[in-house]
Design a protein around this motif. Structure first.
Motif, mmCIF file in Angstrom:
data_model
loop_
_atom_site.group_PDB
_atom_site.id
_atom_site.type_symbol
_atom_site.label_atom_id
_atom_site.label_comp_id
_atom_site.label_asym_id
_atom_site.label_seq_id
_atom_site.Cartn_x
_atom_site.Cartn_y
_atom_site.Cartn_z
ATOM 1 N N UNK A 138 -35.006 -0.255 -8.402
ATOM 2 C CA UNK A 138 -35.712 0.955 -8.832
ATOM 3 C C UNK A 138 -34.768 1.998 -9.423
ATOM 4 N N UNK A 139 -33.472 1.807 -9.213
ATOM 5 C CA UNK A 139 -32.460 2.704 -9.791
ATOM 6 C C UNK A 139 -31.819 2.027 -11.002
ATOM 7 N N UNK A 140 -31.873 2.721 -12.146
ATOM 8 C CA UNK A 140 -31.209 2.232 -13.358
ATOM 9 C C UNK A 140 -30.322 3.356 -13.893
ATOM 10 N N UNK A 141 -29.809 3.180 -15.094
ATOM 11 C CA UNK A 141 -28.953 4.223 -15.663
ATOM 12 C C UNK A 141 -29.736 5.491 -16.007
ATOM 13 N N UNK A 142 -31.073 5.445 -15.965
ATOM 14 C CA UNK A 142 -31.848 6.684 -16.130
ATOM 15 C C UNK A 142 -31.512 7.655 -14.992
ATOM 16 N N UNK A 143 -31.782 7.218 -13.772
ATOM 17 C CA UNK A 143 -31.538 8.096 -12.616
ATOM 18 C C UNK A 143 -30.047 8.286 -12.358
ATOM 19 N N UNK A 144 -29.239 7.284 -12.698
ATOM 20 C CA UNK A 144 -27.784 7.465 -12.553
ATOM 21 C C UNK A 144 -27.305 8.581 -13.477
ATOM 22 N N UNK A 145 -27.815 8.627 -14.703
ATOM 23 C CA UNK A 145 -27.438 9.702 -15.633
ATOM 24 C C UNK A 145 -27.865 11.065 -15.088
ATOM 25 N N UNK A 146 -29.050 11.125 -14.480
ATOM 26 C CA UNK A 146 -29.496 12.390 -13.892
ATOM 27 C C UNK A 146 -28.580 12.794 -12.743
ATOM 28 N N UNK A 147 -28.178 11.825 -11.921
ATOM 29 C CA UNK A 147 -27.261 12.110 -10.814
ATOM 30 C C UNK A 147 -25.927 12.630 -11.335
ATOM 31 N N UNK A 148 -25.432 12.010 -12.402
ATOM 32 C CA UNK A 148 -24.170 12.456 -12.996
ATOM 33 C C UNK A 148 -24.327 13.867 -13.569
ATOM 34 N N UNK A 149 -25.476 14.137 -14.171
ATOM 35 C CA UNK A 149 -25.738 15.486 -14.663
ATOM 36 C C UNK A 149 -25.701 16.518 -13.555
ATOM 37 N N UNK A 150 -26.203 16.131 -12.387
ATOM 38 C CA UNK A 150 -26.158 17.030 -11.232
ATOM 39 C C UNK A 150 -24.718 17.250 -10.776
ATOM 40 N N UNK A 151 -23.929 16.182 -10.753
ATOM 41 C CA UNK A 151 -22.546 16.279 -10.283
ATOM 42 C C UNK A 151 -21.688 17.200 -11.149
ATOM 43 N N UNK A 152 -21.914 17.154 -12.468
ATOM 44 C CA UNK A 152 -21.072 17.968 -13.359
ATOM 45 C C UNK A 152 -21.786 19.237 -13.815
ATOM 46 N N UNK A 153 -22.921 19.537 -13.188
ATOM 47 C CA UNK A 153 -23.681 20.752 -13.516
ATOM 48 C C UNK A 153 -23.961 20.825 -15.022
ATOM 49 N N UNK A 154 -24.473 19.711 -15.569
ATOM 50 C CA UNK A 154 -24.789 19.662 -16.999
ATOM 51 C C UNK A 154 -25.932 20.616 -17.336
ATOM 52 N N UNK A 155 -25.866 21.156 -18.530
ATOM 53 C CA UNK A 155 -26.947 22.015 -19.003
ATOM 54 C C UNK A 155 -28.155 21.201 -19.446
ATOM 55 N N UNK A 156 -27.897 19.939 -19.815
ATOM 56 C CA UNK A 156 -28.979 19.082 -20.279
ATOM 57 C C UNK A 156 -28.626 17.623 -20.009
ATOM 58 N N UNK A 157 -29.655 16.838 -19.688
ATOM 59 C CA UNK A 157 -29.528 15.388 -19.562
ATOM 60 C C UNK A 157 -30.513 14.769 -20.544
ATOM 61 N N UNK A 158 -29.996 13.950 -21.455
ATOM 62 C CA UNK A 158 -30.832 13.333 -22.486
ATOM 63 C C UNK A 158 -30.855 11.829 -22.255
ATOM 64 N N UNK A 159 -32.057 11.279 -22.143
ATOM 65 C CA UNK A 159 -32.217 9.832 -22.017
ATOM 66 C C UNK A 159 -32.742 9.304 -23.341
#
Length: 205
Positions: A138-159
């Motif tokens: 159920x976890x793919x690079x979609x949610x992994x990218x969101x997690x990484x966005x949270x870790x680096x305090x990204x202003x935007x996450x684009x899938x």
């Protein structure tokens, strides 16, 4: 300078004119310090099919697939590096490199970054990282990218996807229709920073 995490869907890797399409899309985006996550595409699909036939331990299979993402990252980074429109690139393939990137201040007055950063997800997302994501299919690079966005305090996450994406839908609808993975719901608090869209195909002469 804003920080942006971009996930490039694995199904795009076999698109013949992927570099052209990404270049034209990226050139139309607001300037940002970009961190690129690359999906596994058919490589991971083969493991998924194998796992259906000969099921393994879900957690073990999950982390094996995460480790495999380094291959698609390195191949696409090399292709970007060889293209004058997209080079130079930088690979974030160690904890030290990631910490330099994620700890760097985001200054709206800073000059545009000179390179796109390719991240090996396993550097920050691994079995000891305490991520809130399910360790299964159920976890793919979609949610992994969101997690990484949270870790680096990204202003935007684009899938970026190969499939059609309705701009009127929200995260719940994208999950229900299979546009993004179910684990994204765990990080629903990031929805205001999330953009999901189809990577347009550029007309070729």
């Amino acid at each position: 300078m804003k920080r942006r995490v971009i996930k490039l869907g694995g199904s795009l890797l076999t698109r013949p004119h992927l570099l052209d399409d990404f270049y034209h899309w990226h050139s139309r985006q607001p300037s940002a310090d970009d961190c690129l996550i690359v999906g596994g595409g058919q490589m991971i699909d083969a493991v998924r099919q194998w796992d259906r036939l000969r099921p393994g331990d879900p957690r073990t299979v999950h982390w094996q697939c995460v480790a495999m993402l380094e291959h698609s990252m390195r191949h696409l980074a090399a292709a970007f590096q060889a293209d004058d429109r997209l080079s130079p690139v930088e690979t974030l393939d160690s904890e030290a490199a990631w910490l330099r990137y994620s700890a760097s201040p985001t200054d709206s007055n800073a000059s545009a970054p000179t390179s796109i950063k390719f991240l090996n997800p396993e550097v920050v997302y691994h079995s000891a990282s305490n991520a809130p994501l399910p360790e299964n299919w159920s976890t793919t690079t979609d949610s992994i990218a969101m997690w990484i966005g949270l870790l680096c305090d990204a202003d935007e996450v684009v899938l970026l996807k190969s499939c059609t994406v309705s701009p009127e839908d929200d995260l719940r609808a994208w999950i229900a229709t299979g546009v993004v993975d179910p684990a994204c719901e765990v990080l629903a608090s990031l929805e205001r920073k999330l953009r999901v869209e189809q990577l347009p195909v550029q007309a070729t002469s």
